[in-house]
Design a protein around this motif. Sequence first.
Motif, PDB file in Angstrom:
ATOM      1  N   SER A  10       0.623  -1.600   0.181  1.00 60.37           N
ATOM      2  CA  SER A  10      -0.193   0.072   0.632  1.00 60.37           C
ATOM      3  C   SER A  10       0.766   1.473   0.117  1.00 60.37           C
ATOM      4  O   SER A  10       2.504   1.030  -0.182  1.00 60.37           O
ATOM      5  CB  SER A  10      -0.814   0.075   1.575  1.00 60.37           C
ATOM      6  OG  SER A  10      -0.604   0.351   2.492  1.00 60.37           O
ATOM      7  N   ALA A  11      -0.119   2.513  -0.342  1.00 65.52           N
ATOM      8  CA  ALA A  11       1.208   3.820  -0.127  1.00 65.52           C
ATOM      9  C   ALA A  11       1.773   3.857   0.955  1.00 65.52           C
ATOM     10  O   ALA A  11       2.588   4.280   1.538  1.00 65.52           O
ATOM     11  CB  ALA A  11       0.347   4.409  -0.839  1.00 65.52           C
ATOM     12  N   THR A  12       1.134   3.504   2.206  1.00 66.95           N
ATOM     13  CA  THR A  12       1.570   3.675   3.627  1.00 66.95           C
ATOM     14  C   THR A  12       2.644   2.881   3.903  1.00 66.95           C
ATOM     15  O   THR A  12       3.718   3.033   4.131  1.00 66.95           O
ATOM     16  CB  THR A  12       0.267   3.316   4.598  1.00 66.95           C
ATOM     17  OG1 THR A  12      -1.060   4.637   4.553  1.00 66.95           O
ATOM     18  CG2 THR A  12       1.111   3.637   5.883  1.00 66.95           C
ATOM     19  N   GLU A  13       2.583   1.684   3.353  1.00 65.71           N
ATOM     20  CA  GLU A  13       3.453   0.213   3.551  1.00 65.71           C
ATOM     21  C   GLU A  13       5.026   1.152   2.815  1.00 65.71           C
ATOM     22  O   GLU A  13       5.832   0.576   3.679  1.00 65.71           O
ATOM     23  CB  GLU A  13       2.969  -0.675   2.984  1.00 65.71           C
ATOM     24  CG  GLU A  13       2.122  -1.245   4.196  1.00 65.71           C
ATOM     25  CD  GLU A  13       1.421  -2.721   3.119  1.00 65.71           C
ATOM     26  OE1 GLU A  13       0.623  -3.547   4.547  1.00 65.71           O
ATOM     27  OE2 GLU A  13       1.009  -2.999   2.098  1.00 65.71           O
ATOM     28  N   THR A  14       4.317   1.733   1.593  1.00 69.62           N
ATOM     29  CA  THR A  14       5.508   1.897   0.801  1.00 69.62           C
ATOM     30  C   THR A  14       6.231   2.907   1.636  1.00 69.62           C
ATOM     31  O   THR A  14       7.527   2.998   1.538  1.00 69.62           O
ATOM     32  CB  THR A  14       5.021   2.291  -0.470  1.00 69.62           C
ATOM     33  OG1 THR A  14       4.390   1.625  -1.180  1.00 69.62           O
ATOM     34  CG2 THR A  14       6.319   2.822  -1.477  1.00 69.62           C
ATOM     35  N   VAL A  15       5.801   4.336   2.350  1.00 70.38           N
ATOM     36  CA  VAL A  15       6.517   5.643   2.681  1.00 70.38           C
ATOM     37  C   VAL A  15       7.258   4.779   3.593  1.00 70.38           C
ATOM     38  O   VAL A  15       8.359   5.559   3.944  1.00 70.38           O
ATOM     39  CB  VAL A  15       4.993   5.934   2.957  1.00 70.38           C
ATOM     40  CG1 VAL A  15       5.963   7.603   3.980  1.00 70.38           C
ATOM     41  CG2 VAL A  15       4.806   6.465   1.357  1.00 70.38           C
ATOM     42  N   ALA A  16       6.409   3.827   4.682  1.00 66.18           N
ATOM     43  CA  ALA A  16       7.326   3.411   5.866  1.00 66.18           C
ATOM     44  C   ALA A  16       8.783   2.251   5.691  1.00 66.18           C
ATOM     45  O   ALA A  16       9.527   2.894   5.669  1.00 66.18           O
ATOM     46  CB  ALA A  16       6.196   2.117   6.147  1.00 66.18           C
ATOM     47  N   HIS A  17       9.138   2.112   4.092  1.00 68.74           N
ATOM     48  CA  HIS A  17      10.166   1.494   4.023  1.00 68.74           C
ATOM     49  C   HIS A  17      11.286   2.089   2.888  1.00 68.74           C
ATOM     50  O   HIS A  17      12.284   2.344   3.294  1.00 68.74           O
ATOM     51  CB  HIS A  17       9.542   0.113   2.916  1.00 68.74           C
ATOM     52  CG  HIS A  17       9.418  -1.159   3.375  1.00 68.74           C
ATOM     53  ND1 HIS A  17      10.030  -2.105   4.114  1.00 68.74           N
ATOM     54  CD2 HIS A  17       8.085  -1.458   3.469  1.00 68.74           C
ATOM     55  CE1 HIS A  17       9.288  -3.264   4.411  1.00 68.74           C
ATOM     56  NE2 HIS A  17       7.859  -2.474   3.950  1.00 68.74           N
ATOM     57  N   THR A  18      10.204   3.275   2.393  1.00 69.35           N
ATOM     58  CA  THR A  18      11.131   4.241   1.313  1.00 69.35           C
ATOM     59  C   THR A  18      11.512   5.520   2.981  1.00 69.35           C
ATOM     60  O   THR A  18      13.107   5.747   2.824  1.00 69.35           O
ATOM     61  CB  THR A  18      10.555   5.041   0.511  1.00 69.35           C
ATOM     62  OG1 THR A  18       9.486   5.719   1.312  1.00 69.35           O
ATOM     63  CG2 THR A  18      10.138   4.384  -0.321  1.00 69.35           C
ATOM     64  N   THR A  19      10.687   5.652   4.140  1.00 63.63           N
ATOM     65  CA  THR A  19      11.451   6.178   4.616  1.00 63.63           C
ATOM     66  C   THR A  19      12.846   5.725   5.811  1.00 63.63           C
ATOM     67  O   THR A  19      13.960   6.117   5.658  1.00 63.63           O
ATOM     68  CB  THR A  19      10.077   6.745   5.567  1.00 63.63           C
ATOM     69  OG1 THR A  19       9.460   7.178   4.906  1.00 63.63           O
ATOM     70  CG2 THR A  19      10.679   7.848   6.468  1.00 63.63           C
ATOM     71  N   ALA A  20      12.797   4.366   5.792  1.00 57.33           N
ATOM     72  CA  ALA A  20      13.268   3.564   6.743  1.00 57.33           C
ATOM     73  C   ALA A  20      14.633   3.663   5.823  1.00 57.33           C
ATOM     74  O   ALA A  20      15.900   2.897   6.758  1.00 57.33           O
ATOM     75  CB  ALA A  20      12.754   2.220   7.630  1.00 57.33           C
ATOM     76  N   GLY A  21      14.422   3.424   4.816  1.00 56.30           N
ATOM     77  CA  GLY A  21      15.999   3.165   3.560  1.00 56.30           C
ATOM     78  C   GLY A  21      15.800   1.522   3.464  1.00 56.30           C
ATOM     79  O   GLY A  21      16.907   1.454   3.123  1.00 56.30           O
ATOM     80  N   ASP A  22      15.185   1.062   3.821  1.00 50.57           N
ATOM     81  CA  ASP A  22      14.524  -0.535   3.384  1.00 50.57           C
ATOM     82  C   ASP A  22      14.265  -0.538   2.196  1.00 50.57           C
ATOM     83  O   ASP A  22      14.452  -1.609   1.086  1.00 50.57           O
ATOM     84  CB  ASP A  22      13.502  -1.990   3.892  1.00 50.57           C
ATOM     85  CG  ASP A  22      13.316  -1.143   5.572  1.00 50.57           C
ATOM     86  OD1 ASP A  22      14.484  -0.827   6.110  1.00 50.57           O
ATOM     87  OD2 ASP A  22      12.667  -1.249   6.114  1.00 50.57           O
ATOM     88  N   LEU A  23      13.991   0.641   1.168  1.00 51.76           N
ATOM     89  CA  LEU A  23      13.445   0.568  -0.228  1.00 51.76           C
ATOM     90  C   LEU A  23      14.237   1.501  -1.143  1.00 51.76           C
ATOM     91  O   LEU A  23      13.547   3.151   0.137  1.00 51.76           O
ATOM     92  CB  LEU A  23      12.352   0.355  -0.548  1.00 51.76           C
ATOM     93  CG  LEU A  23      11.474  -1.404  -0.407  1.00 51.76           C
ATOM     94  CD1 LEU A  23      10.687  -0.908  -0.638  1.00 51.76           C
ATOM     95  CD2 LEU A  23      12.460  -2.448  -1.717  1.00 51.76           C
ATOM     96  N   THR A  24      14.293   2.107  -2.488  1.00 55.49           N
ATOM     97  CA  THR A  24      14.121   3.326  -2.696  1.00 55.49           C
ATOM     98  C   THR A  24      13.144   3.445  -3.857  1.00 55.49           C
ATOM     99  O   THR A  24      12.649   2.732  -3.713  1.00 55.49           O
ATOM    100  CB  THR A  24      15.854   3.122  -3.423  1.00 55.49           C
ATOM    101  OG1 THR A  24      15.649   2.253  -4.504  1.00 55.49           O
ATOM    102  CG2 THR A  24      17.539   2.743  -2.896  1.00 55.49           C
ATOM    103  N   ALA A  25      13.102   5.292  -3.814  1.00 57.62           N
ATOM    104  CA  ALA A  25      11.863   5.267  -4.938  1.00 57.62           C
ATOM    105  C   ALA A  25      12.522   4.091  -5.669  1.00 57.62           C
ATOM    106  O   ALA A  25      11.535   4.077  -6.701  1.00 57.62           O
ATOM    107  CB  ALA A  25      12.042   6.344  -5.385  1.00 57.62           C
TER     108      ALA A  25
END
Length: 476
Positions: A10-25
């Motif tokens: 979800s968008a909420t889950e995506t932001v959690a990962h990109t903010t934490a650095g687990d995923l990049t844009a």
Amino acid sequence: MTNTDVWRLSATETVAHTTAGDLTAENTVAAALDRMDAVNPDLNAVVDFCTQDAQARALALDKARSSGAPTGPLHGVPVTIKINVDQTGYASSNGVVALKDLIAPADAPIVARLQEAGAVIIGRTNTPEFSFRADTDNPLHGRTHNPWGRHVSPGGSSGGAGSAVMAGIGALAHGNDIGGSLRFPAAANGAVTVKPGLGRVAAWNPSQTAERGLLAQSMSVQGLLARTAQDLHLSMPIIVQPDARDPFHAPLPWRGPALDGPIKVGFTKNTYEFDLHPEVSRALDIARDALVDAGYQIEEIDPPHLRDCGMDGYRALMGEVLAMMGESVRQHGSPTINAIFDEYFDQFTPYKDTELLNMMAKRSFYAREWSVFQQEYPLVLCPFLPQPFFAPDRDTQGPEGVREVLGSALWSYSMNFMGLPAACIPTHVAELPQGPQPMNVQIVARRWREDLAVDAAIAIEARAGRICDALWQRMA
């Protein structure tokens, strides 16, 4: 995570990962683009592709983050934009062949707000001609299909948006709604949305050469479709931000004040002269029980003037459309859309001249009656459509087709006429003779309290679950 894991976020889950650095844009955009490549050829939901721009923007976002720049609230979230709204360098064709080269000189407010928040636009989604059908097909880009199957329309006019977001092409999809164009695709595809109220989201197309009619200005709103209700609390505060190019925007915070005591919800299954299908009735029961369990106070109500408001509102809109768009539709529209408009005008006899002015004035009467009513009932749980969603091209099949598609949608366009917020949320998948499809309900909120409607949608979703998971299992 694999690409499949990423596009399912979800968008909420995506932001959690990109903010934490687990995923990049770059990761999130690549996964969304791969998903688009895999499923869009069969759906034709995205009709204008932003692949190179999306990849470049993702890299720029990652570079900025690595240099210490703060991330936005939608950092790395892949989104789509409907082709009737301006995005710099892309055509705002509105599904009309004559407008295929109408290149936007600048971004519309909603496009600007999403990108400022860190979202990445991966494509532009299909709409019917002039964005004036509850189904999605046009001579320029062709037909959009529903990911649940060819037995059910994807809805319209934001049909490409609804099909795309539910198929996994981006976590959020932009759409707009003048008579139901966010909620029809939500109902058809199983997405969740909230149609904002009048003045909540700034709107303007830099490519336009004339102002829209007064009813179009007051009934049409910009919004988003998502796969989960929580994503609306993440994304809607971003798009309700002011923009000076919309002088009638209401600069209010997303969250309003807390209400005292348990929130009263008016509950109705009234579909007037239209039969209520058992699966729609079941959806309303599921939603009601979920709200009861969540602490809401449910009372059966008789909604004030709903049918008259809907019919007067749509007939007034048809009067304005006939006066201000009739010539353009005749000149630039296909035979199909002209035949549909003829049927609209037959079934919703347009108000004209003084009669039209009187109905524009009467809009305040209906809005006032509901304003008083919603002092006691801040939320109303009601049907959206009385029957399961219709088949593709149903509105081309004469009076009965248009009656099923639009005539029965009293709970839809009445909310636009009064400028009230209304959320749609799916409750279950019905196994019907023609094939499976999601069933949904509508939650009408007090003016400028979209947040209350989303809270209720979250409570319903907690009981019903996310419909997208069943869809993706079916698509696989």
